[in-house]
Scaffold this motif. Structure first.
Motif, PDB file in Angstrom:
ATOM      1  N   ALA A 705       0.849  -1.184   0.000  1.00  0.00           N
ATOM      2  CA  ALA A 705       0.000   0.000   0.000  1.00  0.00           C
ATOM      3  C   ALA A 705       0.887   1.238   0.000  1.00  0.00           C
ATOM      4  N   ARG A 706       0.362   2.317  -0.600  1.00  0.00           N
ATOM      5  CA  ARG A 706       1.122   3.563  -0.665  1.00  0.00           C
ATOM      6  C   ARG A 706       1.133   4.261   0.684  1.00  0.00           C
ATOM      7  N   VAL A 707      -0.020   4.245   1.390  1.00  0.00           N
ATOM      8  CA  VAL A 707      -0.137   4.869   2.704  1.00  0.00           C
ATOM      9  C   VAL A 707      -0.414   3.780   3.730  1.00  0.00           C
ATOM     10  N   LYS A 708       0.382   3.761   4.794  1.00  0.00           N
ATOM     11  CA  LYS A 708       0.205   2.770   5.849  1.00  0.00           C
ATOM     12  C   LYS A 708       0.045   3.502   7.181  1.00  0.00           C
ATOM     13  N   ILE A 709      -1.025   3.149   7.887  1.00  0.00           N
ATOM     14  CA  ILE A 709      -1.355   3.833   9.143  1.00  0.00           C
ATOM     15  C   ILE A 709      -1.471   2.796  10.264  1.00  0.00           C
ATOM     16  N   LEU A 710      -0.846   3.086  11.379  1.00  0.00           N
ATOM     17  CA  LEU A 710      -0.981   2.279  12.596  1.00  0.00           C
ATOM     18  C   LEU A 710      -1.774   3.109  13.596  1.00  0.00           C
ATOM     19  N   LEU A 711      -3.043   2.746  13.817  1.00  0.00           N
ATOM     20  CA  LEU A 711      -3.939   3.525  14.662  1.00  0.00           C
ATOM     21  C   LEU A 711      -4.232   2.746  15.941  1.00  0.00           C
ATOM     22  N   THR A 712      -3.786   3.284  17.054  1.00  0.00           N
ATOM     23  CA  THR A 712      -3.926   2.617  18.359  1.00  0.00           C
ATOM     24  C   THR A 712      -5.111   3.191  19.120  1.00  0.00           C
ATOM     25  N   ILE A 745       5.581   4.071   8.003  1.00  0.00           N
ATOM     26  CA  ILE A 745       4.271   3.889   8.632  1.00  0.00           C
ATOM     27  C   ILE A 745       3.942   5.128   9.461  1.00  0.00           C
ATOM     28  N   LYS A 746       2.695   5.568   9.394  1.00  0.00           N
ATOM     29  CA  LYS A 746       2.257   6.733  10.158  1.00  0.00           C
ATOM     30  C   LYS A 746       1.517   6.279  11.407  1.00  0.00           C
ATOM     31  N   PRO A 747       2.103   6.435  12.589  1.00  0.00           N
ATOM     32  CA  PRO A 747       1.403   6.049  13.823  1.00  0.00           C
ATOM     33  C   PRO A 747       0.461   7.169  14.276  1.00  0.00           C
ATOM     34  N   ASN A 768      -0.103  13.912  16.555  1.00  0.00           N
ATOM     35  CA  ASN A 768      -0.396  12.540  16.147  1.00  0.00           C
ATOM     36  C   ASN A 768      -1.231  11.771  17.162  1.00  0.00           C
ATOM     37  N   PHE A 769      -2.020  12.477  17.948  1.00  0.00           N
ATOM     38  CA  PHE A 769      -2.940  11.799  18.839  1.00  0.00           C
ATOM     39  C   PHE A 769      -4.158  12.684  19.045  1.00  0.00           C
ATOM     40  N   VAL A 770      -5.268  12.037  19.449  1.00  0.00           N
ATOM     41  CA  VAL A 770      -6.507  12.746  19.739  1.00  0.00           C
ATOM     42  C   VAL A 770      -7.029  12.232  21.069  1.00  0.00           C
ATOM     43  N   LEU A 771      -7.418  13.148  21.940  1.00  0.00           N
ATOM     44  CA  LEU A 771      -8.014  12.797  23.230  1.00  0.00           C
ATOM     45  C   LEU A 771      -9.527  12.919  23.121  1.00  0.00           C
ATOM     46  N   VAL A 772     -10.220  11.813  23.400  1.00  0.00           N
ATOM     47  CA  VAL A 772     -11.682  11.814  23.444  1.00  0.00           C
ATOM     48  C   VAL A 772     -12.070  11.771  24.921  1.00  0.00           C
ATOM     49  N   PRO A 773     -12.398  12.912  25.526  1.00  0.00           N
ATOM     50  CA  PRO A 773     -12.589  12.950  26.991  1.00  0.00           C
ATOM     51  C   PRO A 773     -13.789  12.164  27.481  1.00  0.00           C
ATOM     52  N   ASP A 774     -14.811  12.008  26.634  1.00  0.00           N
ATOM     53  CA  ASP A 774     -16.016  11.280  27.041  1.00  0.00           C
ATOM     54  C   ASP A 774     -16.057   9.945  26.308  1.00  0.00           C
ATOM     55  N   VAL A 775     -15.932   8.843  27.039  1.00  0.00           N
ATOM     56  CA  VAL A 775     -15.878   7.521  26.415  1.00  0.00           C
ATOM     57  C   VAL A 775     -17.150   7.221  25.622  1.00  0.00           C
ATOM     58  N   LYS A 776     -18.270   7.833  26.018  1.00  0.00           N
ATOM     59  CA  LYS A 776     -19.529   7.563  25.327  1.00  0.00           C
ATOM     60  C   LYS A 776     -19.576   8.170  23.931  1.00  0.00           C
ATOM     61  N   LEU A 777     -18.613   9.041  23.603  1.00  0.00           N
ATOM     62  CA  LEU A 777     -18.542   9.641  22.270  1.00  0.00           C
ATOM     63  C   LEU A 777     -17.550   8.917  21.373  1.00  0.00           C
ATOM     64  N   LEU A 778     -16.905   7.870  21.909  1.00  0.00           N
ATOM     65  CA  LEU A 778     -15.844   7.211  21.165  1.00  0.00           C
ATOM     66  C   LEU A 778     -16.351   6.637  19.844  1.00  0.00           C
ATOM     67  N   TYR A 786     -10.739   8.697  11.488  1.00  0.00           N
ATOM     68  CA  TYR A 786     -10.175   7.908  10.394  1.00  0.00           C
ATOM     69  C   TYR A 786     -10.431   8.575   9.042  1.00  0.00           C
ATOM     70  N   ARG A 787     -11.640   9.099   8.858  1.00  0.00           N
ATOM     71  CA  ARG A 787     -11.966   9.756   7.580  1.00  0.00           C
ATOM     72  C   ARG A 787     -11.052  10.954   7.351  1.00  0.00           C
ATOM     73  N   ILE A 788     -10.805  11.727   8.413  1.00  0.00           N
ATOM     74  CA  ILE A 788      -9.930  12.898   8.283  1.00  0.00           C
ATOM     75  C   ILE A 788      -8.496  12.473   7.992  1.00  0.00           C
ATOM     76  N   LEU A 789      -8.052  11.400   8.656  1.00  0.00           N
ATOM     77  CA  LEU A 789      -6.667  10.943   8.467  1.00  0.00           C
ATOM     78  C   LEU A 789      -6.392  10.483   7.038  1.00  0.00           C
ATOM     79  N   THR A 790      -7.390   9.930   6.381  1.00  0.00           N
ATOM     80  CA  THR A 790      -7.155   9.266   5.095  1.00  0.00           C
ATOM     81  C   THR A 790      -7.676  10.057   3.898  1.00  0.00           C
ATOM     82  N   THR A 791      -8.091  11.305   4.109  1.00  0.00           N
ATOM     83  CA  THR A 791      -8.546  12.119   2.980  1.00  0.00           C
ATOM     84  C   THR A 791      -7.764  13.422   2.918  1.00  0.00           C
TER      85      THR A 791
END
Length: 791
Positions: A705-712, A745-747, A768-778, A786-791
């Motif tokens: 693949a041309r773009v490789k992403i490791l998303l944790t 690879i883009k982590p 290279n990270f995003v904090l989601v403070p409310d787990v119910k919005l995950l 993901y859509r933002i990362l890959t477009t």
């Protein structure tokens, strides 16, 4: 003046302390060890004689430089006591064993080993009679597997007990003069705990126990814990001064030993020999026992031969009932009920005279039985669903008519469904007993499925022993699986989820204190994640139906994205900029370009993303559910866009126990098995991120693949049971991510840890990270990110 001079002179003790301090400062050169720590160490070593200081410092250096500063300090803290049992040569052997424990089990067990020199030095200090759990556990493994029917783990603990998967026993035993006799204790103890598993000491239908104890306040609603555990808890509430678990183990010992004696003559001889040794050691005390519990102990130690030892008629009747071949755990509780009427007693003598009986850890037992219930439900649904689905398939291949069952093999498919409907529709309670389950099994005698039928019979019997019947929703889930979600590859004897393949991999670990790698330091076990039945995926898609449709539209737009390519020889429209330039060139009497058009071409997405899911124990509850919901929604949406994607989970304990779970590999479709594995994602142990990231990097290197992403997806910082925490863990994870970037690879990390800004910028970089403070919005944020990362 003379007096002042004398006061300023250094005493020999002070000189010795200063020399010790300098020697220790030369050993501990890291930033984490300061002068105050070394002064504490001097206090530990000051009482040692001069001839032992040199060998001890050599061992301190060995531990600190090759293993751990913390372990070296634990050694110094306990070395004075250890030398009261050992010579200097024996001390070196003792340290060598501690280092082996560190390598195999981690820092805390090694520190525990050092902190208990009175016990751990016995095998080196001339006490040759002492037997240890460590030296006997390997030989007991095959015995335990044969008796219990499963592979159990042995762990040290003060009180013998089991949760059906782990057996706890004392770390050492030295009651008898002979080491061989002391080893017999571990054998008898393992036999007793395996017998509790084999003869179902912890399984009994709740309605039967309610009938025996109708006066207790049984809960009416909510999830039902295991009935035996529930009853023992209720009895503890009613008799708070009584060790109810010990009463239960003592009463059940009669039933277990009688079953073992009838089935295994060799084991019976071992138990008789152990009782003989106990009788020789405590004969006077045993003869003086009185009261109902004391009489029971005498009855057990004397081999159940003299019933006159029990004076109370009620106690005698229940004890003799436990000696019958048909006795069950219900009979055990009859005796417990009778014993409780006599009030609390001191169980110390009982524990001394019958040291293998032990007690129960109700919390651990509750957890394991619930897990086993879930496994049995999954097995029952998959086996029965597979049988019905196969029969449906054969019926279709035969042109719509069911196959004729083999002679004596039972009834056809419609009869099977009719028998299943008896349970689903709520047949009368007296009809839904074990006999009905056997009738159900006989209806499923479909040709060519003998092995599956045996498994179904075995699973059904265990379910009935626990719950009293096979719940109707088990059967309805199986029918739903067979008729609505049937996958042609679904077969219990063939599916990889039943016997997950695994492989082992070794990875280095970065030690920032030495600025170097520890080569082949971590062992990672890759295995297929265990699937779980149920309607989780279906419920998520139903709950978030509107979001699913919106995601599909958004991701389809990504797939259909076009871009304008200018200055083309032909195209859909004129390129105004190119036309103006050509006109200007023509006026200037230059040769104009012929590329005067622009056209739309579809973007080719060449993306591979690996989702790495934190499955540590801290994700239990809402966090675990939110992560699974996010994966379901994201996977459903990604089926529209066509990107290559995989899902892996990671957890583990210590450097040799790193685990890597395959939920969906790049080559896998979003199939029933993958959905079941997402449903089965559950909290495990710790978060050692370095090995998981390095293994994920190897996975992505194999993908074209041309773009490789490791998303944790994680809920906290890296941490393990041993010294893998704090700066050490953060720096190793940072180095693993740096290695991934070197491979193109883009982590990226999505976290819910509100303290993430303290360490994630160091590991991933500020952007290279995003904090989601409310787990119910995950579940909303993950697909959006993901859509933002890959477009």
């Amino acid at each position: 003046m003379q007096v002042l001079t004398e006061r300023q002179e250094t005493t020999p003790t002070e000189k010795r302390d200063e020399a010790l301090k300098q020697a220790l400062l030369n050993i501990f050169f890291t930033d984490t060890i300061g002068s105050c720590h070394v002064e504490n160490a001097v206090e530990f070593l000051r009482p040692l004689p001069n001839d032992k200081i040199g060998p001890v410092l050599r061992l301190v250096k060995l531990i600190a430089c090759s293993v751990s500063d913390l372990l070296a300090f634990s050694f110094m803290e306990n070395v004075e006591r250890a030398l009261s049992f050992l010579s200097v040569d024996q001390l070196e052997e003792w340290v060598t064993e501690a280092l082996s424990i560190y390598e195999s089990k981690g820092l805390h067990p090694a520190r525990d080993f050092f902190s208990n020199p009175q016990e751990t030095t016995l095998r080196y200090g001339g006490e040759r009679r002492v037997a240890t759990l460590e030296e006997t556990s390997l030989g007991l493994s095959m015995l335990a597997c044969g008796l219990s029917g499963k592979s159990v783990v042995f762990k040290p603990s003060r009180m013998p007990s089991t949760d059906t998967e782990t057996i706890w026993m004392p770390g050492s035993f030295s009651l008898f003069p002979s080491r061989q006799d002391n080893r017999l204790f571990f054998r008898v103890c393992a036999i007793h705990k395996c017998a509790q598993i084999r003869y179902k000491s912890f399984l009994c239908p709740e309605d039967r126990l309610k009938g025996l104890f109708p006066e207790l306040k049984w809960p009416e609603k909510g999830e039902r814990p295991p009935a035996v555990v529930l009853l023992l808890r209720l009895l503890k509430e009613q008799f708070p001064e009584t060790d109810v678990e010990a009463y239960f183990c003592l009463a059940d010992l009669i039933r277990l030993e009688q079953h073992l004696s009838r089935e295994f003559k060799g084991i019976a001889r071992d138990m008789d020999l152990f009782k003989k040794l106990i009788l020789e050691r405590y004969e006077g005390e045993i003869r003086g026992l009185s009261g109902p519990v004391g009489e029971l102990v005498r009855f057990i130690i004397y081999g159940f031969k003299d019933e006159s030892l029990i004076q109370n008629p009620a106690i005698k009747g229940h004890a003799l009932a436990l000696c019958r071949p048909e006795s069950s755990v219900l009979d055990t509780f009859c005796l417990v009920r009778q014993l409780l009427l006599f009030g609390p007693i001191d169980f110390g003598p009982v524990s001394r005279l019958l040291p293998h009986v032990g007690s129960l850890n109700l919390g651990a037992l509750d957890t394991k039985i619930r897990q086993r219930r879930k496994e049995l439900e999954e097995n029952f649904v998959q086996i029965l669903g597979s049988l019905v689905a196969k029969a449906d398939k054969r019926q279709g291949e035969a042109g719509g008519e069911a196959e004729e069952p083999a002679k004596g093999a039972g009834l056809g498919l419609e009869d099977v469904k009719e028998a299943l409907a008896m349970i689903i529709s709520g047949a009368k309670k007296e009809e839904r007993d074990e006999a009905l389950q056997q009738e159900l099994i006989s209806h499923l005698q479909l040709q060519g499925n003998e092995e599956l039928l045996e498994k179904l019979a075995e699973v059904s019997r265990e379910i009935v022993q626990d719950l009293g019947q096979v719940p109707s929703f088990y059967v309805s889930s199986a029918l739903d699986l067979a008729t609505g979600l049937y996958d042609p590859r679904l077969c219990v004897t063939e599916t990889e989820d039943q016997a997950p393949a695994f492989s082992f991999h070794s990875y280095p670990e970065w030690d920032f204190r030495r600025s170097d790698y520890r080569q082949n330091w971590c062992t990672l076990k890759e295995m297929t994640a265990k699937g779980s039945s149920g309607s989780f995926v279906r419920d998520v898609l139903k709950t978030y139906k509107g979001q699913v449709e919106a995601l599909r539209r958004q991701f389809e737009m990504i797939r259909q994205d076009y871009k304008v390519v200018k200055r083309q020889r032909d195209g859909q429209e004129v390129d105004i900029d190119a036309f103006v330039e050509a006109y200007t060139d023509l006026k200037a009497r230059l040769s104009p370009s012929e590329n005067l058009y622009h056209r739309l071409i579809q973007n080719r997405r060449d993306i591979a993303v690996l989702f790495l899911v934190d499955m540590s124990a801290s994700t239990e509850g809402w966090i675990n559910r939110a992560i699974k919901e996010s994966l379901v929604l994201l996977s459903t949406a990604m089926e529209c866009v066509g990107d290559q994607y995989s899902i892996f989970g990671f957890s583990g304990m210590r450097r040799t126990g790193c685990q890597y779970f395959v939920i969906k590999d790049f080559k896998d479709e979003f199939s029933y098995q993958v959905k079941a594995r997402i449903t089965g994602i559950s909290p495990k142990d710790y978060t050692r991120m370095g090995p998981a990231i390095r293994h994920s990097t190897e996975k992505l290197k194999e993908v074209d693949a041309r773009v490789k992403i490791l998303l944790t997806l994680s809920d906290g910082k890296p941490e393990d049971y041993d010294e893998y925490k704090g700066p050490y863990a953060i720096e190793d994870t940072r180095m693993a991510l740096f290695e991934a970037r070197q491979q193109g690879i883009k982590p990226f990390c999505i976290t819910i840890d509100k303290e993430a800004r303290q360490y994630l910028p160091r590991m991933y970089g500020a952007a290279n990270f995003v904090l989601v403070p409310d787990v119910k919005l995950l579940h909303k944020r993950v697909p959006e990110i993901y859509r933002i990362l890959t477009t």
